[in-house]
Design a protein around this motif. Sequence first.
Motif: not given
Lengths: 405, 401, 85
Positions: A320-341
């Motif tokens: 019931e809890v939607p879960m998405s990955s924006i890495k599908s669009m941004l790629g994996h921006t490494m150490g920046a990834a979770s900040a961008i997320e």
Amino acid sequence: MKRVAITGLGLITPIGAGRKVFWERLLAGASGIATVASFDSSAFPVHLGAEVKEFDPKQFVRLGKTEEMGRGSQLAIAAARMSIEDSGIELSSYDSGRVGVSMGTTSGEPRLVERYNDVRKADGLEAIPGDFLPQYPCNVIPSHIAVEFGLHGPCMMIPTACAAGNYAIGYGYDLIRTGRADLMLAGGADAFSRITYQGFSRLGAIAPERCQPFDKNRKGMVPGEGAAVLILEPLEDARARGAKIYAEVLGYGVSCDSHHMTAAHPKGDGAIRAMAMALEGSRKTITDVDYISAHGTGTPTNDRVESIAVRTLFGDRAGEVPMSSIKSMLGHTMGAASAIEAVACSLALDTGVIPPTVNYETPDPECDLDYVPNHARTTNPRVVLNNAYAFGGNNASLCLARYEA
Amino acid sequence: MSSRVVVTGTGVISSIGAGADDFERGLNAGTTGVGPSQMFGAGTTTAEVRDFAPQNWLGPKGLRVLDRSARLICVSSHMALCEAGLSQADAEEGDPDLGLICGTMFGGLHSITSFDWSGLTEGPNLVNPMEFPNTVINSPAGHAAIKHKLRGVNSTICAGLASGLYAIHYAAEFLRFGRAKALLAGGVEELCEESFLGFRKMGAASASDSIRPFAADRDGSVLGDGSALWMLETEDAARARGLTPVLEVGGFGSAHDAHSTSAFDVRAEGATSAIRQALAASEIEPEQIACIISAASGNRAGDLMEARALRNVFGDLLGEIPVSAPKAAFGEGLGVSGAFCALAGGLALVRQSAPPTAGFKESEFRLRLSAEAQPFQGKHVLINAFGCDGNNAALILNLRT
Amino acid sequence: MNVTAEEIRTEVKRLIAEVTERTPEEISDRALFQDELGVDSLMAMEVMVAVDKKYKINIPEEEFAKIKNVDDTVAVVQRYLGAAA
């Protein structure tokens, strides 16, 4: 303990710079993934990268000299400047000793190492320039931000690889809520590097054609780069100055798999503990969570294990809890990834819309959750979790909530 | 929040000794680890860990994939875990409330450079995949967590030369927040050809191959390496385990100069502020500091900056407070140096004696330095960690009685 | 490249022994890499790269995923050596 508000969002990403552009493109499902441009990828079996395009550091770096800093620092300063402007704060009205910087990264300034080796190969070791050592260590990234904006408070890098952004925002939150700082610039930055690319390529982890998190036919991640900086301040202060409050930081959880340097724990042990700790510290339960921003790199193992972890912790509620990955669009921006997320989560809480997982076509029986396939959705989330996992078995989950005046 | 954080174990490996006892003996004998290098060939000088044999602590297996920085911190964490009685060696699964906070500047600098070099020289498809995880800065901490089954928070902190103190403070905060029961905290830094060469190229290496802190003729530093960790717990947790801790992690202060990322700010505002914040956080006055462990490592601007900061905070009291500059013994350990200095401060407080500053002859500043041990009476020691990237940190340790 | 099966076998055993920190004598021809010798995916890839480098061949990853023991490895290396010849 003080409540902590997010009042400024600045970022530079493979799909664009600045809160507004980023959010429009993210909800539209834009892709920042293309053929690698910053180095010749012909010797590699794969060629996709998520680079920041058309970046002019001089547009953002006003005090420092761009030629005297690495790309990680340039991207970080750009994100910091946009975040400060977005927040509407006047830095001069603060005691600068109580304004700090907490950043995350995977590799810091890897291009300094690339240059070291290029110089060594072309001209020998004695030709190594004098700025190699002082400009390589990753603490220069927050230090450059401190110098650029005249910030005298606590200043640190938490290089916990691909979970680093969450660690850094979490520590910024700690410094605000305990009253050790009045304002924190917190986030993450990483520069695109042939070293990172070579590593993931050699592990066979890079997707050859598309990044398809949670899809049955997913073939890997796409290395990227970028930076995001969030402005954190006491909620009371934000209210008093009439600031736009995007979201409130409720808490975070961190753990270590203690299992393998690159492979996730098969049952998601550490991931489960990080999410549970984040919820506990936030005084929330699984029934409160309305959205999960997945780590969702697109590798077969990560996505399976993350789904197992969420399924295990959330039980019957998981679907019931939607879960998405924006890495599908941004790629994996490494150490920046979770900040961008974390920026994406803040904007989801603020606007009520959650971003999609694009390139999702074929359901995988091992990934049986709601991944918000291909289209953004209006769900008006109130409490969200932002997941991030890293080399070294590091896990960090950040819990954010909608601010209701 | 007000719970006290105490030291219940120590692990250290350095050029002056391995293990807390050897380290203390070396420090108090006034010996120096600055000497001929085994790593960089005849005529080169470092304060490296010599004859490093990690198998003595870790056994022969599992070392293959660890680079020098990972080996160093695996050894120091083994020591601290054993001393604290918290080794997980016999546990099926490690304790989820036991973690590690590692201060470092480079992590595995040699690993990332050589991984890139092999791609450059042999092609990206023939690089060894096993070397890739060693290229991330948190790899020493990650390897130590796997080796010793540490399942709690595993964080790496990089704040330049202040990294070690930042890490100790970060760990103390996590314990106060109740996010862990016991945390290893300190730092690691490896010496490698890249840092050795880079240090010389940036003009920071001593031309005379010696460290003369605060001396009028000081001419730079000599790089050291190693790892130093404390096991930290709340006092309640330590007492519940039947321990009687004597060392408490007190107030911490940090300030950035916001001046340059590669030059000390001789105005010393950040360093002064860091010390004042640490005193305020400890709720003590400058006259209650019984001993100062200095960050001085023979850098012309760095030592001047610290002398000014001390003068700003302590004024005429400086004539009475013994100062020790132990980097003359264990070298400039960069990201681990704050942790080395913290250990030196803890040993000084327990012994009530400031360790000698190895080879000390004269000081340009009116500071109470000595080539001999300087006895004192008091409950608080100040530890400084200042760096040319602009980061400054200060930590106070308290004696529990 | 003119290499006998026995030479390849010796080399593969040496590599497996190295990554698993055993002696070559402890590595039998049929012992399962993953279940009996504790070879994880990273170690397997390390061996694959070393074999590629040594024999100047390029074994694709999907091929390597099917390899379970020393016998399999020798067969695959021979096949790719033959293809390269």
